[in-house]
Design a protein around this motif. Structure first.
Motif, PDB file in Angstrom:
ATOM      1  N   SER A  87       3.592  16.540   9.976  1.00 62.60           N
ATOM      2  CA  SER A  87       4.131  15.487   8.844  1.00 62.60           C
ATOM      3  C   SER A  87       4.395  14.307   9.411  1.00 62.60           C
ATOM      4  O   SER A  87       4.341  13.325   8.448  1.00 62.60           O
ATOM      5  CB  SER A  87       5.299  16.267   7.986  1.00 62.60           C
ATOM      6  N   LEU A 146      -0.113   4.114  -2.938  1.00 63.64           N
ATOM      7  CA  LEU A 146      -0.906   4.818  -2.447  1.00 63.64           C
ATOM      8  C   LEU A 146       0.033   6.363  -2.212  1.00 63.64           C
ATOM      9  O   LEU A 146      -1.150   7.337  -2.741  1.00 63.64           O
ATOM     10  CB  LEU A 146      -1.043   4.532  -0.380  1.00 63.64           C
ATOM     11  N   ASN A 147       1.017   6.494  -2.794  1.00 66.43           N
ATOM     12  CA  ASN A 147       1.491   7.536  -2.476  1.00 66.43           C
ATOM     13  C   ASN A 147       1.234   7.740  -4.273  1.00 66.43           C
ATOM     14  O   ASN A 147       1.534   8.663  -4.513  1.00 66.43           O
ATOM     15  CB  ASN A 147       3.044   7.279  -2.294  1.00 66.43           C
ATOM     16  N   SER A 164       0.591  -1.188  -0.256  1.00 67.70           N
ATOM     17  CA  SER A 164       0.045   0.269   0.108  1.00 67.70           C
ATOM     18  C   SER A 164       0.667   1.190   0.236  1.00 67.70           C
ATOM     19  O   SER A 164       0.939   1.987  -0.364  1.00 67.70           O
ATOM     20  CB  SER A 164      -0.967   0.154   1.317  1.00 67.70           C
ATOM     21  N   PRO A 165       1.853   1.385   1.023  1.00 68.63           N
ATOM     22  CA  PRO A 165       2.825   2.826   0.166  1.00 68.63           C
ATOM     23  C   PRO A 165       2.950   3.239  -0.410  1.00 68.63           C
ATOM     24  O   PRO A 165       3.116   4.295  -1.610  1.00 68.63           O
ATOM     25  CB  PRO A 165       3.718   2.519   1.327  1.00 68.63           C
ATOM     26  N   PHE A 166       3.068   1.943  -1.869  1.00 76.59           N
ATOM     27  CA  PHE A 166       3.980   2.869  -3.204  1.00 76.59           C
ATOM     28  C   PHE A 166       2.485   2.565  -3.536  1.00 76.59           C
ATOM     29  O   PHE A 166       2.792   3.685  -4.175  1.00 76.59           O
ATOM     30  CB  PHE A 166       4.610   0.687  -3.596  1.00 76.59           C
ATOM     31  N   VAL A 172       9.504   4.564  -1.282  1.00 72.62           N
ATOM     32  CA  VAL A 172       8.316   4.275  -2.340  1.00 72.62           C
ATOM     33  C   VAL A 172       8.080   4.952  -2.719  1.00 72.62           C
ATOM     34  O   VAL A 172       6.730   5.161  -3.836  1.00 72.62           O
ATOM     35  CB  VAL A 172       7.332   4.232  -0.838  1.00 72.62           C
ATOM     36  N   ASN A 181      12.013   7.544  -5.651  1.00 67.41           N
ATOM     37  CA  ASN A 181      12.654   8.393  -6.597  1.00 67.41           C
ATOM     38  C   ASN A 181      13.979   7.984  -5.697  1.00 67.41           C
ATOM     39  O   ASN A 181      14.736   8.392  -5.044  1.00 67.41           O
ATOM     40  CB  ASN A 181      12.359   9.212  -5.751  1.00 67.41           C
ATOM     41  N   PHE A 212      -1.689   9.412  -4.667  1.00 66.59           N
ATOM     42  CA  PHE A 212      -1.757  10.843  -4.370  1.00 66.59           C
ATOM     43  C   PHE A 212      -0.805  11.319  -4.527  1.00 66.59           C
ATOM     44  O   PHE A 212      -1.064  12.681  -5.077  1.00 66.59           O
ATOM     45  CB  PHE A 212      -1.478  10.757  -2.497  1.00 66.59           C
ATOM     46  N   ASP A 214       6.518  15.192  -6.715  1.00 67.56           N
ATOM     47  CA  ASP A 214       6.528  13.166  -7.530  1.00 67.56           C
ATOM     48  C   ASP A 214       7.645  13.210  -6.088  1.00 67.56           C
ATOM     49  O   ASP A 214       6.952  11.718  -5.882  1.00 67.56           O
ATOM     50  CB  ASP A 214       7.535  13.272  -8.059  1.00 67.56           C
ATOM     51  N   VAL A 215       8.118  13.608  -6.066  1.00 65.92           N
ATOM     52  CA  VAL A 215       8.984  13.763  -3.994  1.00 65.92           C
ATOM     53  C   VAL A 215       8.543  14.609  -3.497  1.00 65.92           C
ATOM     54  O   VAL A 215       8.717  15.852  -3.358  1.00 65.92           O
ATOM     55  CB  VAL A 215      10.323  14.453  -4.658  1.00 65.92           C
ATOM     56  N   TYR A 216       8.825  13.544  -2.028  1.00 64.90           N
ATOM     57  CA  TYR A 216       7.938  13.932  -0.649  1.00 64.90           C
ATOM     58  C   TYR A 216      10.096  15.085  -0.336  1.00 64.90           C
ATOM     59  O   TYR A 216      10.882  14.753  -0.367  1.00 64.90           O
ATOM     60  CB  TYR A 216       8.173  12.980   0.450  1.00 64.90           C
ATOM     61  N   GLU A 217       9.595  16.436   0.421  1.00 67.46           N
ATOM     62  CA  GLU A 217      10.731  16.912   0.569  1.00 67.46           C
ATOM     63  C   GLU A 217       9.908  17.524   2.079  1.00 67.46           C
ATOM     64  O   GLU A 217       9.328  17.334   2.521  1.00 67.46           O
ATOM     65  CB  GLU A 217      10.740  18.581  -0.486  1.00 67.46           C
ATOM     66  N   ARG A 218      12.003  17.411   2.808  1.00 61.83           N
ATOM     67  CA  ARG A 218      11.612  17.490   4.211  1.00 61.83           C
ATOM     68  C   ARG A 218      10.667  18.519   4.465  1.00 61.83           C
ATOM     69  O   ARG A 218      11.172  19.889   3.657  1.00 61.83           O
ATOM     70  CB  ARG A 218      12.680  17.589   4.211  1.00 61.83           C
ATOM     71  N   PRO A 219       9.732  18.440   5.015  1.00 62.01           N
ATOM     72  CA  PRO A 219       9.182  20.187   6.010  1.00 62.01           C
ATOM     73  C   PRO A 219       9.735  21.234   5.679  1.00 62.01           C
ATOM     74  O   PRO A 219      11.004  21.202   6.151  1.00 62.01           O
ATOM     75  CB  PRO A 219       8.643  19.486   7.322  1.00 62.01           C
TER      76      PRO A 219
END
Lengths: 150, 334
Positions: A131, A41-42, A37-39, B236, B239, A45, A52-57
């Motif tokens: 986060s 679900l992300n 699911s993490p794959f 996940v 990347n 989203f 595309d890329v999650y960034e440090r808050p």
């Protein structure tokens, strides 16, 4: 004609469909979907948000001060430990003075020392905490500073 | 026991020194992803293999009165007759480990052998499995953005006691206590110790390694979880080319490597009871063997040979030998 074909097909498939293996396959399917699911679900989203890329808050750092009571890396990992120690020193032992590694003296006080520089709770504390789903109970007792918003 | 302990310590050293020497990419991305793939494929293969194995007999075990005459009260849960009762039995088996509750201790009382319950084993097993589930779910906060509200609520409930900053979570205490109980049982009870194999100790030591390294990282040698989340979200989100965030301690990689080993070990070990419990034929069949004939659904179609066919083949020879026939050769030709 078509009706007969469908009937034949169902008769043919019946013993194969109504079978315990169907349940096992269904369960395995659910297992794979849940554990990956993490794959997906992300991925879903990212389709909605376009990120595309999650960034440090990003946190709002104070502009006029450059020095904290300790180094950046230490504060990132251990700030809660320091706050806990400060709480014990101030409230339980009555010590209000903290000397850092460079010999600077600090008044032990969350609202008047920490928050005088980091006055912006939503942009300094909350971005990372939200986060990472961290829910500190500082603000059960302390007043949330509202400053630095301008 | 010693072999398992040494194996786990060796694995820990591999991760610790490997990441100290700068193999963050291997330990942070490649090995965990490979481990997950091995886990999922291996798990599916094992289950498919089991799904192909025949169930030739109805071997449901009963722990109560089977359905019989109308005036005999049946025990629906321990001797389920209908499908719904069987589902009820399985549900309680999976959620409450009912069969672990009883007949798990054998004693001699007044010269008779008595099967009785080992309730502490049952309690420790329940405590371990449920806290493991909660801890597992809690980690989901590093795998998703935004974090769903029920995870935050669950953690607030877990840390209800508000001890310390980085709040102490009750599950962390319970899971270690439960693992130590399950391990101590194997080490201290002579009879259990006699039948314990390295494959019994290894998962326990490995789980202890996983939990202790996680607890260490949460309460003692903390690491920057924002960086950890960046790393996990890169993995996940596929990347993998993104730079690995700085400042993640070796303790994190140790924890991750233990989990990876656990995942890779899973399909080949007794831990497969996670899927296998659903396929226990003594539990998931209704105890109706007196009323319903159990036919193995995987039986090949039966080949019959009728007497008429037999006579067709040997008619000439039988007629020569003067045996009585249903059809004489001269009539059979047409």
């Amino acid at each position: 004609m078509l009706k007969d074909l469908i009937k034949d097909f169902i008769d043919e498939m019946k013993p194969k469909l109504i079978n315990d293996r169907m349940f096992i396959m269904g369960g395995l399917g659910a297992f794979v979907v849940l554990f990956t699911s993490p794959f997906w679900l992300n991925f879903l989203f990212s389709l909605f948000t376009g990120d595309d890329v999650y960034e440090r808050p990003k946190i709002a750092l104070p502009t006029e001060y450059k020095e904290c009571v300790s180094t950046r890396d230490y504060m990132r990992a251990e700030h809660m430990q320091l706050l806990d120690t400060w709480r014990d020193m101030a409230v339980r032992e009555g010590k209000r003075e903290y000397v850092d590694a460079n010999g600077n003296k600090w008044d032990i006080n969350l609202q008047n020392t920490c928050m005088s520089c980091h006055a912006n709770k939503p942009d300094f504390c909350d971005t990372c905490h939200t986060s990472n789903s961290v829910d500190p109970y500082c603000w059960d007792c302390h007043v949330e500073p509202k400053g630095n918003q301008q | 026991m010693l072999i398992s302990l040494l194996a786990v310590i060796a694995l820990g050293c591999v991760a610790w020194f490997g990441t100290s020497a700068g193999f963050q990419f291997a330990f942070g991305i490649i090995i965990p992803v490979l481990a997950l793939a091995v886990f999922i494929f291996g798990f599916c293969l094992r289950m498919m293999g089991w799904s192909r194995s025949p169930v030739p007999f109805n071997i449901a075990t009963t722990g109560g009165q089977t359905r019989s005459l109308d005036w005999v009260r049946p025990n629906r849960l321990d001797s389920p007759y209908s499908k719904i009762a069987t589902i009820g039995r399985m549900t309680l088996e999976i959620l409450a480990f009912r069969s672990l509750f009883r007949n798990s201790s054998t004693q001699i009382k007044d010269g008779r052998m008595v099967q009785w319950s080992a309730p502490w084993l049952w309690i420790a097993a329940l405590a371990f499995h449920y806290t493991f589930l909660l801890v597992f779910l809690r980690h989901f906060r590093f795998f998703i953005e935004p974090v769903p509200f029920f995870l935050t609520w669950g953690e607030a409930l877990d840390g209800l006691m508000q001890v310390g900053a980085v709040r102490f979570l009750m599950t962390d205490g319970v899971i270690v206590a439960a693992i130590l109980f399950l391990l101590g049982r194997r080490i201290l009870l002579p009879r259990i110790r006699y039948i314990s194999l390295p494959s019994d100790y290894f998962p326990l030591f490995l789980l202890l390694g996983v939990t202790l390294s996680g607890i260490c990282m949460r309460y003692f040698d903390k690491t920057d979880i924002s960086s950890v989340k960046v790393l996990i979200m890169n993995v996940v989100g596929f990347n993998w080319g993104q730079p690995i965030p700085e400042g993640i301690s070796s303790m994190f990689y140790l924890h991750l490597f233990f989990v990876s080993v656990l995942l890779m070990y899973f399909p080949f070990s007794k831990l497969m009871h996670m899927g296998g419990v659903f396929l226990s034929p003594t539990r998931n069949l209704p105890a109706n063997s007196r009323a319903v004939r159990h036919i193995n659904p995987w039986n090949p179609p039966k080949k019959y040979r009728t007497y008429a066919e037999y006579e067709d083949e040997f008619r000439e020879a039988m007629a020569e030998a003067g045996l009585p026939l249903e059809k004489e050769p001269e009539n059979a030709a047409g």
